[in-house]
Motif scaffolding. Structure first.
Motif, PDB file in Angstrom:
ATOM      1  N   LEU A   1      16.615  65.696  72.148  1.00 29.89           N
ATOM      2  CA  LEU A   1      16.200  66.626  71.025  1.00 29.89           C
ATOM      3  C   LEU A   1      17.136  66.652  69.681  1.00 29.89           C
ATOM      4  O   LEU A   1      18.213  66.422  70.110  1.00 29.89           O
ATOM      5  N   VAL A   2      16.295  66.491  68.756  1.00 27.64           N
ATOM      6  CA  VAL A   2      17.313  66.772  67.477  1.00 27.64           C
ATOM      7  C   VAL A   2      16.975  67.883  66.768  1.00 27.64           C
ATOM      8  O   VAL A   2      16.252  68.360  66.460  1.00 27.64           O
TER       9      VAL A   2
ATOM     10  N   MET B   1      16.682  76.553  68.748  1.00 32.27           N
ATOM     11  CA  MET B   1      15.350  76.825  68.004  1.00 32.27           C
ATOM     12  C   MET B   1      14.342  75.552  68.397  1.00 32.27           C
ATOM     13  O   MET B   1      14.145  74.617  67.635  1.00 32.27           O
ATOM     14  N   PHE B   2      13.668  75.923  69.455  1.00 32.91           N
ATOM     15  CA  PHE B   2      12.705  74.799  69.838  1.00 32.91           C
ATOM     16  C   PHE B   2      11.876  74.175  68.997  1.00 32.91           C
ATOM     17  O   PHE B   2      11.260  73.196  68.945  1.00 32.91           O
ATOM     18  N   SER B   3      11.166  75.140  68.253  1.00 36.35           N
ATOM     19  CA  SER B   3      10.027  75.059  67.132  1.00 36.35           C
ATOM     20  C   SER B   3      10.532  74.265  65.960  1.00 36.35           C
ATOM     21  O   SER B   3       9.486  73.703  65.345  1.00 36.35           O
ATOM     22  N   SER B   4      11.867  73.843  65.712  1.00 38.78           N
ATOM     23  CA  SER B   4      11.955  73.389  64.513  1.00 38.78           C
ATOM     24  C   SER B   4      12.922  71.943  64.974  1.00 38.78           C
ATOM     25  O   SER B   4      14.273  72.136  64.422  1.00 38.78           O
ATOM     26  N   ASN B   5      12.379  71.197  65.392  1.00 39.66           N
ATOM     27  CA  ASN B   5      13.288  69.934  65.633  1.00 39.66           C
ATOM     28  C   ASN B   5      12.356  68.990  66.125  1.00 39.66           C
ATOM     29  O   ASN B   5      11.066  68.915  66.347  1.00 39.66           O
ATOM     30  N   VAL B   6      13.032  67.639  66.521  1.00 40.06           N
ATOM     31  CA  VAL B   6      12.299  66.581  67.119  1.00 40.06           C
ATOM     32  C   VAL B   6      12.687  66.465  68.644  1.00 40.06           C
ATOM     33  O   VAL B   6      13.591  66.758  69.032  1.00 40.06           O
TER      34      VAL B   6
ATOM     35  N   ARG C   1       3.863  69.270  73.714  1.00 43.02           N
ATOM     36  CA  ARG C   1       4.979  70.419  73.767  1.00 43.02           C
ATOM     37  C   ARG C   1       4.421  71.633  73.990  1.00 43.02           C
ATOM     38  O   ARG C   1       3.074  71.894  73.299  1.00 43.02           O
ATOM     39  N   ASP C   2       4.886  72.519  74.638  1.00 41.51           N
ATOM     40  CA  ASP C   2       4.466  73.702  74.831  1.00 41.51           C
ATOM     41  C   ASP C   2       5.678  74.818  74.261  1.00 41.51           C
ATOM     42  O   ASP C   2       6.805  74.922  74.840  1.00 41.51           O
ATOM     43  N   ASN C   3       5.349  75.124  73.138  1.00 44.98           N
ATOM     44  CA  ASN C   3       6.598  75.927  72.555  1.00 44.98           C
ATOM     45  C   ASN C   3       6.746  77.169  73.115  1.00 44.98           C
ATOM     46  O   ASN C   3       8.025  77.807  73.167  1.00 44.98           O
ATOM     47  N   ALA C   4       5.945  77.785  73.786  1.00 48.05           N
ATOM     48  CA  ALA C   4       6.169  79.082  74.418  1.00 48.05           C
ATOM     49  C   ALA C   4       6.827  78.634  75.778  1.00 48.05           C
ATOM     50  O   ALA C   4       7.668  79.795  76.179  1.00 48.05           O
TER      51      ALA C   4
ATOM     52  N   VAL D   1      10.179  55.828  73.451  1.00 51.85           N
ATOM     53  CA  VAL D   1       8.986  55.524  74.152  1.00 51.85           C
ATOM     54  C   VAL D   1       7.973  56.567  73.471  1.00 51.85           C
ATOM     55  O   VAL D   1       6.867  55.886  72.963  1.00 51.85           O
ATOM     56  N   ALA D   2       8.271  57.698  73.053  1.00 55.71           N
ATOM     57  CA  ALA D   2       7.430  58.639  72.240  1.00 55.71           C
ATOM     58  C   ALA D   2       8.152  59.893  71.568  1.00 55.71           C
ATOM     59  O   ALA D   2       9.018  60.149  72.501  1.00 55.71           O
ATOM     60  N   ARG D   3       7.824  60.420  70.737  1.00 54.30           N
ATOM     61  CA  ARG D   3       8.557  61.602  70.131  1.00 54.30           C
ATOM     62  C   ARG D   3       7.285  62.391  69.156  1.00 54.30           C
ATOM     63  O   ARG D   3       6.365  61.814  68.873  1.00 54.30           O
ATOM     64  N   ILE D   4       7.661  63.782  69.212  1.00 51.25           N
ATOM     65  CA  ILE D   4       7.105  64.747  68.341  1.00 51.25           C
ATOM     66  C   ILE D   4       8.074  65.042  67.406  1.00 51.25           C
ATOM     67  O   ILE D   4       9.162  65.518  67.700  1.00 51.25           O
ATOM     68  N   ILE D   5       7.539  65.111  66.063  1.00 52.07           N
ATOM     69  CA  ILE D   5       8.522  65.570  65.044  1.00 52.07           C
ATOM     70  C   ILE D   5       7.676  66.928  64.409  1.00 52.07           C
ATOM     71  O   ILE D   5       6.609  66.556  64.056  1.00 52.07           O
ATOM     72  N   SER D   6       8.381  67.754  64.580  1.00 52.44           N
ATOM     73  CA  SER D   6       7.757  69.137  64.150  1.00 52.44           C
ATOM     74  C   SER D   6       7.148  69.149  62.703  1.00 52.44           C
ATOM     75  O   SER D   6       7.922  68.626  61.745  1.00 52.44           O
ATOM     76  N   GLY D   7       5.919  69.551  62.562  1.00 49.29           N
ATOM     77  CA  GLY D   7       5.347  69.548  61.325  1.00 49.29           C
ATOM     78  C   GLY D   7       5.075  68.252  60.644  1.00 49.29           C
ATOM     79  O   GLY D   7       4.517  68.003  59.776  1.00 49.29           O
TER      80      GLY D   7
END
Length: 115
Positions: free
Chosen positions: A97-98, A28-33, A71-74, A48-54
């Motif tokens: 990915l977490v 579930m790509f949209s619900s993770n780090v 990130r591109d969720n699509a 280096v860098a990270r995106i944390i969902s929400g």
């Protein structure tokens, strides 16, 4: 089964740019780090860098103002735009990915910056 495939590494002169991509499947790509680590020869792996969902985006101090993560969720893909590259950015870059408290890693892509 989560699978991460990286691309975009290579050789570039100092001051140049590269864009890394990491395509994820099986989760579930949209619900993770998601983010990037790197490891230079003889050194420990570093974030280096990270995106944390929400939550937001974090960068290492050494890359702030030069690197941009997105990130591109699509497309289930995370990107790392690297500008103003320096020789000290030379390393193997790993996508991660977490999800559900489990960390998954890509195979790594080499980035080499010549002076």
């Amino acid at each position: 089964q989560v699978h991460l495939v990286e691309s975009g590494g290579g050789l570039v002169q100092a001051g140049g740019s590269l864009r890394l991509s990491c395509a994820a499947s099986g989760c579930m790509f949209s619900s993770n780090v998601m983010g990037w680590y790197r490891q230079a020869p003889g050194k420990q792996r570093e974030l280096v860098a990270r995106i944390i969902s929400g939550s937001g985006i974090n960068y290492a101090d050494s890359v702030k103002g030069r690197f941009t993560i997105s990130r591109d969720n699509a497309k289930n893909t995370v990107y790392l735009q690297m500008n103003s590259l320096k020789p000290e950015d030379t390393a193997v870059y790993y996508c991660y990915l977490v999800a559900m408290a489990t960390v998954y890693w890509g195979q790594g892509t080499q980035v080499t910056v010549s002076s």
